[in-house]
Structures are given as structure tokens and as C-alpha cells.
Design a protein around this motif. Structure first.
Motif, PDB file in Angstrom:
ATOM      1  N   SER A  94       0.846  -1.180   0.000  1.00  0.00           N
ATOM      2  CA  SER A  94       0.000   0.000   0.000  1.00  0.00           C
ATOM      3  C   SER A  94       0.888   1.240   0.000  1.00  0.00           C
ATOM      4  N   ILE A  95       0.310   2.357  -0.425  1.00  0.00           N
ATOM      5  CA  ILE A  95       1.048   3.616  -0.487  1.00  0.00           C
ATOM      6  C   ILE A  95       0.392   4.600   0.469  1.00  0.00           C
ATOM      7  N   SER A  96       1.255   5.287   1.211  1.00  0.00           N
ATOM      8  CA  SER A  96       0.748   6.239   2.181  1.00  0.00           C
ATOM      9  C   SER A  96       1.249   7.641   1.831  1.00  0.00           C
ATOM     10  N   ALA A  97       0.325   8.590   1.768  1.00  0.00           N
ATOM     11  CA  ALA A  97       0.706   9.973   1.447  1.00  0.00           C
ATOM     12  C   ALA A  97       0.540  10.839   2.685  1.00  0.00           C
ATOM     13  N   ARG A  98       1.455  11.775   2.831  1.00  0.00           N
ATOM     14  CA  ARG A  98       1.433  12.697   3.969  1.00  0.00           C
ATOM     15  C   ARG A  98       1.533  14.112   3.409  1.00  0.00           C
ATOM     16  N   ALA A  99       0.602  14.970   3.777  1.00  0.00           N
ATOM     17  CA  ALA A  99       0.599  16.333   3.225  1.00  0.00           C
ATOM     18  C   ALA A  99       0.523  17.364   4.326  1.00  0.00           C
ATOM     19  N   GLU A 100       1.139  18.508   4.053  1.00  0.00           N
ATOM     20  CA  GLU A 100       1.112  19.613   5.001  1.00  0.00           C
ATOM     21  C   GLU A 100       0.748  20.890   4.249  1.00  0.00           C
ATOM     22  N   CYS A 101      -0.295  21.537   4.719  1.00  0.00           N
ATOM     23  CA  CYS A 101      -0.686  22.829   4.156  1.00  0.00           C
ATOM     24  C   CYS A 101       0.082  23.880   4.951  1.00  0.00           C
ATOM     25  N   TYR A 102       1.157  24.411   4.345  1.00  0.00           N
ATOM     26  CA  TYR A 102       2.096  25.218   5.145  1.00  0.00           C
ATOM     27  C   TYR A 102       1.885  26.710   5.043  1.00  0.00           C
ATOM     28  N   ASN A 103       1.005  27.133   4.151  1.00  0.00           N
ATOM     29  CA  ASN A 103       0.698  28.566   4.098  1.00  0.00           C
ATOM     30  C   ASN A 103      -0.683  28.781   3.489  1.00  0.00           C
ATOM     31  N   VAL A 104      -1.433  29.696   4.097  1.00  0.00           N
ATOM     32  CA  VAL A 104      -2.763  30.006   3.589  1.00  0.00           C
ATOM     33  C   VAL A 104      -2.914  31.518   3.508  1.00  0.00           C
ATOM     34  N   THR A 105      -3.345  32.004   2.340  1.00  0.00           N
ATOM     35  CA  THR A 105      -3.691  33.425   2.225  1.00  0.00           C
ATOM     36  C   THR A 105      -5.213  33.505   2.053  1.00  0.00           C
ATOM     37  N   ARG A 106      -5.716  34.697   1.711  1.00  0.00           N
ATOM     38  CA  ARG A 106      -7.162  34.834   1.612  1.00  0.00           C
ATOM     39  C   ARG A 106      -7.738  33.945   0.504  1.00  0.00           C
ATOM     40  N   ASN A 107      -7.006  33.814  -0.604  1.00  0.00           N
ATOM     41  CA  ASN A 107      -7.534  33.080  -1.760  1.00  0.00           C
ATOM     42  C   ASN A 107      -6.801  31.778  -2.088  1.00  0.00           C
ATOM     43  N   ILE A 108      -5.625  31.597  -1.499  1.00  0.00           N
ATOM     44  CA  ILE A 108      -4.737  30.530  -1.950  1.00  0.00           C
ATOM     45  C   ILE A 108      -4.206  29.721  -0.765  1.00  0.00           C
ATOM     46  N   ALA A 109      -4.031  28.412  -0.991  1.00  0.00           N
ATOM     47  CA  ALA A 109      -3.354  27.564   0.000  1.00  0.00           C
ATOM     48  C   ALA A 109      -2.193  26.835  -0.676  1.00  0.00           C
ATOM     49  N   PHE A 110      -1.082  26.720   0.039  1.00  0.00           N
ATOM     50  CA  PHE A 110       0.128  26.075  -0.487  1.00  0.00           C
ATOM     51  C   PHE A 110       0.367  24.768   0.279  1.00  0.00           C
ATOM     52  N   VAL A 111       0.663  23.705  -0.453  1.00  0.00           N
ATOM     53  CA  VAL A 111       0.795  22.380   0.165  1.00  0.00           C
ATOM     54  C   VAL A 111       2.028  21.643  -0.348  1.00  0.00           C
ATOM     55  N   ARG A 112       2.608  20.850   0.536  1.00  0.00           N
ATOM     56  CA  ARG A 112       3.670  19.909   0.159  1.00  0.00           C
ATOM     57  C   ARG A 112       3.189  18.515   0.533  1.00  0.00           C
ATOM     58  N   ALA A 113       3.552  17.518  -0.259  1.00  0.00           N
ATOM     59  CA  ALA A 113       3.139  16.147   0.069  1.00  0.00           C
ATOM     60  C   ALA A 113       4.187  15.146  -0.405  1.00  0.00           C
TER      61      ALA A 113
END
Lengths: 149, 160
Positions: free
Chosen positions: A102-121
Motif C-alpha cells: 500500500s502507499i501512504s501519502a502525507r501532506a502539510e498545508c504550510y501557508n494560507v492566504t485569503r484566496n490561496i493555499a500552499f501544500v507539500r506532500a
């Protein structure tokens, strides 16, 4: 933001994710979800194979998992409204996932502005030999509308 | 007695269609998504008929970003394999069992508008094809070719 409200936000996000048809069809499972961080796993499934000679899952299946996990991290974030849509998603494939695992993914939403969210996974199989893929994503944030186009 | 050229031509076209079918039907994930491929001359158009399982958001219904990315990645891989086989001089590309698929190294998808619960189309274009690496651009649309709902660029490692 108090603890109780954050938990209910994660619960709402979890319920929402469980209604996504593609994730259900692929058998994805949300293992962890907490205020901008998510762990989602994908069991090995022969229908998702990309290379019939080796039994390795298709890159598209891994990217669907990473996109889902990244989206889950975004919508569980306390500053994010109801819906997030992918705007830009970049994925790097480091190696083939081990067949049968099986494959496991881990993600972190490290920055959020009013309109945009940035994520790494990142995505890993069960072999413990480093990630199979990594991704960065940019999501647009939308308030739920009745006629959203 | 020799056969008429029309018959030979249609036979040739049929064999090319079958070869494309054979190349794509080997991949279980292509069946999972429900993708089909249509060949017109040397242009391959991928078709993704809408099915409920492709949704990433049930209300309002929108295609899952992962499904869209996977659709574009498969389109790029099939186009690249086909062009690779054509360049090798095979009259009927990919008719050999041994055709190996390239490997994706990196893939970047831009989502331009929501994917509606409709049939989607995609076409890939090999921008650069070297001995080891290839770069492919993909465009995806629904009702109108000029109104893309997603586009992508991918880098691939060629089979050695």
C-alpha cells in the motif's frame, strides 16, 4: 481558534472526503487529519496497475492519492473555507512503488492566504526506503456556492 | 490476383487502430479510468467518458483533479510511446509485444477551470524527444477545443 472548533473542522473535512466518489472507488483511507496536516493511504489494487510486466501502480494513481491528501490537508486547515480546488499540482516520481504494497501519502498545508493555499506532500510505500513521489500544490479557496462554475 | 488499393489501405488503417488499442489495453489503469483512444492520421485523441466515479466533488459535481492529471499523464505516455515506435520506423507502431512504456519523472498540471461532469478529450504533443529524456505537453478540454480545462507538461525517461 479553540480546540473544539478545530476538531469539528477536521471531522467535517473527514466526512466530506469520505463522500468523494473517486477516493471511495480507489479504496483510499484517511488515517490522520488535523488542522492542515493529512495522512491518506491507498491499498494495492490490480486495477490501478500501470506496468503489467512488473505490477507497479500507475503514476496517475499515485498522483490521485497525493492530490487527495493535499486537498484534505487544505480543507482541514482552520483558516480555509469549505471548498478548495486544485490550481497547480506538480509531482516528481522518485522510484516505482513496490508491487503489492500500500502507499501512504502525507501532506502539510504550510501557508494560507485569503484566496490561496500552499501544500507539500510525499508518498511512500511499505518498504521504508524513502519516498516514491513528492508533490507541491497550489489550491484556490472558494466559499460554497449553490451554482459554482 | 492482387487486392484493390482501397482494401489494402483500410486494412492498414485497421491494423494501426488495433496496434493503438493493444498498446493502451495492456495498462489496467487505463481501463479503470475508462479511457479510449482515437487515431486520425498521426494524431491521437484520448477520450474520457464521464462516469460518476471520476468525481472529486459530488456537489457541485466536478472531476477529481487526480483523475484529470491521470488522464493527461496517460495521454502523454501513449503519445510518446506511439511517436517513439513511429520514429523507430515501425509501419504499424507498437505492434511488437516488447514495446516498453516510458517512465514519468515529473509532471505539472495546471487546472484552468473546473472539469464538468462531461466527456473530456486530450491531446499530447512531444516537444522534445532525446535518447534518454522526452518532454511532452498535454491539453485537455470538454465541449470546445479552444476552452481548455487543464494543461500539463511532463518529463519522461525513455525505455533503453
Amino acid at each position: 481558534m479553540d480546540r473544539q472548533r478545530m476538531e469539528s473542522k477536521s471531522d467535517r473535512a473527514r466526512r466530506f472526503l469520505e463522500t468523494i466518489p473517486l477516493c471511495r472507488e480507489m479504496g483510499m483511507r484517511i488515517d490522520e487529519l488535523d488542522a492542515g496536516a493529512a495522512v491518506v493511504s491507498l491499498p494495492y489494487d490490480e486495477r490501478l496497475i500501470g506496468d503489467p510486466e512488473t505490477g507497479v501502480l500507475h503514476g496517475g494513481a499515485v498522483s490521485t492519492l497525493l492530490d487527495t491528501c493535499a486537498g484534505a490537508a487544505v480543507i482541514s486547515h482552520p483558516q480555509v473555507p469549505d471548498i478548495a480546488a486544485t490550481l497547480d499540482f506538480r509531482i516528481e516520481y522518485m522510484r516505482a512503488a513496490s508491487p503489492g504494497q500500500s502507499i501512504s501519502a502525507r501532506a502539510e498545508c504550510y501557508n494560507v492566504t485569503r484566496n490561496i493555499a500552499f501544500v507539500r506532500a510525499t508518498a511512500s510505500d511499505e518498504s521504508g526506503t524513502g519516498p516514491v513521489a513528492a508533490a507541491t500544490g497550489i489550491f484556490t479557496l472558494l466559499a460554497r456556492r449553490t451554482n459554482s462554475r | 490476383m492482387s487486392r484493390r488499393p482501397e482494401v489494402l489501405e483500410s486494412e492498414f488503417a485497421r491494423r494501426r487502430d488495433e496496434a493503438l488499442d493493444m498498446l493502451s489495453s495492456r495498462i489496467p489503469f487505463v481501463r479503470f479510468l475508462g479511457m479510449r483512444f482515437e487515431l486520425k492520421g498521426d494524431e491521437i485523441t484520448s477520450v474520457l467518458p464521464f462516469r460518476e466515479i471520476l468525481l472529486g466533488n459530488p456537489d457541485p459535481p466536478a472531476l477529481h483533479g487526480g483523475a484529470t492529471a491521470a488522464f493527461m499523464e496517460v495521454t502523454a505516455l501513449i503519445e510518446l510511446s506511439w511517436v517513439f515506435a513511429c520514429d523507430r520506423g515501425d509501419a504499424i507502431p507498437a505492434e511488437r509485444e516488447s514495446t516498453r512504456l516510458p517512465k514519468t519523472i515529473g509532471f505539472t498540471a495546471d487546472y484552468l477551470r473546473p472539469g464538468d461532469p462531461k466527456r473530456s478529450y486530450a491531446r499530447a504533443n512531444v516537444v522534445r524527444s532525446g535518447r534518454r529524456f522526452a518532454t511532452v505537453r498535454v491539453e485537455a478540454w470538454q465541449d470546445q477545443r479552444s476552452r481548455l480545462f487543464a494543461q500539463a507538461t511532463g518529463h519522461f525517461l525513455m525505455p533503453q
